[in-house]
Design a protein around this motif. Sequence first.
Motif, mmCIF file in Angstrom:
data_model
loop_
_atom_site.group_PDB
_atom_site.id
_atom_site.type_symbol
_atom_site.label_atom_id
_atom_site.label_comp_id
_atom_site.label_asym_id
_atom_site.label_seq_id
_atom_site.Cartn_x
_atom_site.Cartn_y
_atom_site.Cartn_z
ATOM 1 N N ASN A 28 -7.502 -12.563 -41.831
ATOM 2 C CA ASN A 28 -8.943 -12.394 -41.878
ATOM 3 C C ASN A 28 -9.619 -13.564 -41.186
ATOM 4 O O ASN A 28 -8.989 -14.522 -40.778
ATOM 5 N N GLU A 29 -10.918 -13.466 -41.056
ATOM 6 C CA GLU A 29 -11.690 -14.465 -40.341
ATOM 7 C C GLU A 29 -11.855 -15.743 -41.144
ATOM 8 O O GLU A 29 -12.158 -16.788 -40.597
ATOM 9 N N GLU A 30 -11.675 -15.658 -42.458
ATOM 10 C CA GLU A 30 -11.931 -16.820 -43.303
ATOM 11 C C GLU A 30 -10.866 -17.883 -43.111
ATOM 12 O O GLU A 30 -9.696 -17.660 -43.363
ATOM 13 N N SER A 31 -11.330 -19.017 -42.628
ATOM 14 C CA SER A 31 -10.421 -20.113 -42.327
ATOM 15 C C SER A 31 -11.241 -21.255 -41.771
ATOM 16 O O SER A 31 -12.456 -21.180 -41.652
ATOM 17 N N SER A 32 -10.558 -22.311 -41.384
ATOM 18 C CA SER A 32 -11.181 -23.401 -40.642
ATOM 19 C C SER A 32 -10.773 -23.257 -39.187
ATOM 20 O O SER A 32 -9.637 -22.901 -38.887
ATOM 21 N N TRP A 33 -11.703 -23.541 -38.301
ATOM 22 C CA TRP A 33 -11.481 -23.388 -36.870
ATOM 23 C C TRP A 33 -11.820 -24.693 -36.170
ATOM 24 O O TRP A 33 -12.899 -25.254 -36.386
ATOM 25 N N ASN A 34 -10.935 -25.199 -35.352
ATOM 26 C CA ASN A 34 -11.212 -26.367 -34.516
ATOM 27 C C ASN A 34 -11.896 -25.859 -33.260
ATOM 28 O O ASN A 34 -11.296 -25.118 -32.483
ATOM 29 N N THR A 65 -7.910 -17.189 -32.412
ATOM 30 C CA THR A 65 -8.915 -17.789 -31.539
ATOM 31 C C THR A 65 -10.310 -17.300 -31.907
ATOM 32 O O THR A 65 -10.475 -16.226 -32.497
ATOM 33 N N ILE A 66 -11.292 -18.114 -31.549
ATOM 34 C CA ILE A 66 -12.685 -17.769 -31.823
ATOM 35 C C ILE A 66 -13.531 -18.289 -30.665
ATOM 36 O O ILE A 66 -13.209 -19.320 -30.068
ATOM 37 N N ALA A 67 -14.588 -17.567 -30.313
ATOM 38 C CA ALA A 67 -15.488 -17.993 -29.234
ATOM 39 C C ALA A 67 -16.856 -17.389 -29.479
ATOM 40 O O ALA A 67 -16.963 -16.280 -30.014
ATOM 41 N N GLY A 68 -17.884 -18.126 -29.086
ATOM 42 C CA GLY A 68 -19.212 -17.586 -29.303
ATOM 43 C C GLY A 68 -20.324 -18.459 -28.781
ATOM 44 O O GLY A 68 -20.116 -19.326 -27.931
ATOM 45 N N GLY A 97 -12.483 -22.069 -29.712
ATOM 46 C CA GLY A 97 -11.468 -22.869 -30.380
ATOM 47 C C GLY A 97 -10.378 -22.020 -30.989
ATOM 48 O O GLY A 97 -10.264 -20.828 -30.715
ATOM 49 N N ALA A 98 -9.600 -22.674 -31.821
ATOM 50 C CA ALA A 98 -8.450 -22.036 -32.444
ATOM 51 C C ALA A 98 -8.450 -22.302 -33.943
ATOM 52 O O ALA A 98 -9.055 -23.267 -34.420
ATOM 53 N N ARG A 99 -7.745 -21.438 -34.642
ATOM 54 C CA ARG A 99 -7.621 -21.583 -36.089
ATOM 55 C C ARG A 99 -6.963 -22.929 -36.393
ATOM 56 O O ARG A 99 -5.968 -23.303 -35.784
#
Length: 141
Positions: A30-36, A109-112, A130-132
């Motif tokens: 899931n999306e819940e986490s910390s992301w650098n 990965t996440i971007a926005g 960034g990344a998880r």
Amino acid sequence: MRGRLVTLAAMPLILLVTVTPLVAKKKPQNEESSWNIRITPDSKAAGEGEKVINDTLILQQGFLRSKVGTDEHGFGTGPYTLKGKEITAQIKSNYEGKIDWSCLWTGDTIAGRMVWTRRDGAVLTYTFSGARAPVEKAKKR
């Protein structure tokens, strides 16, 4: 004859036990986490002195928080919504205005985009990706 029946009856059970772990689907993350993440100002924001920063974006129990990008300016946390892989949030500060977050996450990965509307009406736009962050394991005492 009786031994063959027992062996034949046991075969489906043995097959089920050995094959099930091989075909079991991996649980979706899931999306819940910390992301650098790395937050980069656009040219207008950079012209106003904004710098590239490395940050930690935290998504937990329906709330979004950025350690550097928002905590330092008194924004704290705010609720986020999730539609598929798209996350949106708006975090407000009594002193600094509001920040609108929108991003897509895929696996690790996440971007926005982050849009900061200051109280004086100035709008600063940033992109981030960034990344998880690795999960820290509890230390034994």
